[in-house]
Design a protein around this motif. Structure first.
Motif, PDB file in Angstrom:
ATOM      1  N   THR A 115     -79.478 -23.360  60.600  1.00 20.23           N
ATOM      2  CA  THR A 115     -80.621 -22.873  59.836  1.00 20.23           C
ATOM      3  C   THR A 115     -81.017 -23.937  58.817  1.00 20.23           C
ATOM      4  N   VAL A 116     -82.203 -23.816  58.270  1.00 19.47           N
ATOM      5  CA  VAL A 116     -82.654 -24.760  57.243  1.00 19.47           C
ATOM      6  C   VAL A 116     -81.673 -24.742  56.071  1.00 19.47           C
ATOM      7  N   ARG A 117     -81.242 -23.570  55.694  1.00 19.84           N
ATOM      8  CA  ARG A 117     -80.298 -23.434  54.574  1.00 19.84           C
ATOM      9  C   ARG A 117     -78.968 -24.148  54.883  1.00 19.84           C
ATOM     10  N   GLU A 118     -78.458 -23.966  56.080  1.00 15.77           N
ATOM     11  CA  GLU A 118     -77.197 -24.619  56.461  1.00 15.77           C
ATOM     12  C   GLU A 118     -77.335 -26.138  56.423  1.00 15.77           C
ATOM     13  N   ILE A 119     -78.453 -26.647  56.922  1.00 15.95           N
ATOM     14  CA  ILE A 119     -78.679 -28.094  56.897  1.00 15.95           C
ATOM     15  C   ILE A 119     -78.757 -28.568  55.459  1.00 15.95           C
ATOM     16  N   ASN A 143     -82.091 -30.374  48.582  1.00 20.80           N
ATOM     17  CA  ASN A 143     -82.585 -29.028  48.268  1.00 20.80           C
ATOM     18  C   ASN A 143     -83.564 -28.546  49.333  1.00 20.80           C
ATOM     19  N   THR A 144     -83.711 -27.236  49.436  1.00 19.78           N
ATOM     20  CA  THR A 144     -84.494 -26.653  50.524  1.00 19.78           C
ATOM     21  C   THR A 144     -85.967 -27.048  50.468  1.00 19.78           C
ATOM     22  N   GLY A 145     -86.493 -27.317  49.272  1.00 17.87           N
ATOM     23  CA  GLY A 145     -87.879 -27.769  49.172  1.00 17.87           C
ATOM     24  C   GLY A 145     -88.079 -29.122  49.822  1.00 17.87           C
ATOM     25  N   ILE A 200     -85.978 -30.541  52.020  1.00 16.61           N
ATOM     26  CA  ILE A 200     -85.513 -30.557  53.407  1.00 16.61           C
ATOM     27  C   ILE A 200     -86.638 -30.178  54.361  1.00 16.61           C
ATOM     28  N   THR A 201     -87.542 -29.305  53.918  1.00 19.32           N
ATOM     29  CA  THR A 201     -88.662 -28.900  54.767  1.00 19.32           C
ATOM     30  C   THR A 201     -89.530 -30.105  55.101  1.00 19.32           C
ATOM     31  N   TYR A 202     -89.768 -30.958  54.123  1.00 19.78           N
ATOM     32  CA  TYR A 202     -90.553 -32.180  54.337  1.00 19.78           C
ATOM     33  C   TYR A 202     -89.864 -33.091  55.358  1.00 19.78           C
ATOM     34  N   VAL A 203     -88.570 -33.277  55.209  1.00 15.47           N
ATOM     35  CA  VAL A 203     -87.800 -34.126  56.130  1.00 15.47           C
ATOM     36  C   VAL A 203     -87.850 -33.538  57.544  1.00 15.47           C
ATOM     37  N   ILE A 204     -87.657 -32.238  57.651  1.00 15.98           N
ATOM     38  CA  ILE A 204     -87.693 -31.570  58.958  1.00 15.98           C
ATOM     39  C   ILE A 204     -89.070 -31.709  59.596  1.00 15.98           C
ATOM     40  N   ASP A 205     -90.119 -31.534  58.800  1.00 18.50           N
ATOM     41  CA  ASP A 205     -91.488 -31.696  59.310  1.00 18.50           C
ATOM     42  C   ASP A 205     -91.686 -33.084  59.912  1.00 18.50           C
ATOM     43  N   LYS A 206     -91.248 -34.119  59.190  1.00 16.31           N
ATOM     44  CA  LYS A 206     -91.395 -35.497  59.683  1.00 16.31           C
ATOM     45  C   LYS A 206     -90.626 -35.710  60.980  1.00 16.31           C
ATOM     46  N   LEU A 207     -89.397 -35.228  61.021  1.00 18.01           N
ATOM     47  CA  LEU A 207     -88.569 -35.416  62.215  1.00 18.01           C
ATOM     48  C   LEU A 207     -89.101 -34.615  63.399  1.00 18.01           C
TER      49      LEU A 207
END
Length: 145
Positions: free
Chosen positions: A51-55, A62-64, A66-73
């Protein structure tokens, strides 16, 4: 006045940490990646779907952010999202075949860099170091009490 070994250990730890982080950051950069991107891919590569939280907890971002990093990947095709069927609030992230191929190529090289950093440290010393750092970390979690 006697030498304060706790303070000296702290200073040596901080200097070593900085030096090691700079070397690792350069290695990751040499593969055309940012440290945060690599950390997320590495977590998924070794642990599978998360999950995003686990990552976020695994890579200490921080979760804010991480969303940006996930979006890019995800845009690059290295990972994909899927919704949890039981809880719509939960989103799973998993590495794609393209992301796995990338990590299959670069992770062994990265691991060699890490191995080189610890080349002068015996396996027994590594085990002791891990134990010492875990105990120091737990002590800081309890506020040194």
């Amino acid at each position: 006045m006697s030498e304060n070994l706790s303070l000296k250990a702290f200073v040596v730890l901080m200097k070593a940490s900085k030096s090691i982080q700079e070397k690792v950051k350069k290695d990751i950069s040499d593969h055309g990646m940012k440290t945060s991107d690599f950390a997320v891919l590495e977590a998924l590569y070794h642990k599978g779907r998360q999950t995003v939280r686990e990552i976020s907890q695994a890579v200490l971002i921080n979760t804010g952010s991480i969303t940006y990093v996930i979006d890019k990947l995800e845009t690059k095709g290295y990972l994909e999202r899927s919704n949890c069927q039981e809880d719509r609030r939960v989103v799973y992230i998993q590495i794609t075949d393209q992301g796995k191929q990338l990590m299959d190529e670069i992770f062994p090289k990265h691991q060699k860099v890490i191995d080189q950093l610890f080349a002068d440290v015996t396996d027994e010393e590594k085990v002791n170091l891990i134990d010492i750092l875990k105990r120091a970390g737990k002590q800081s979690d309890t506020g040194g009490q």
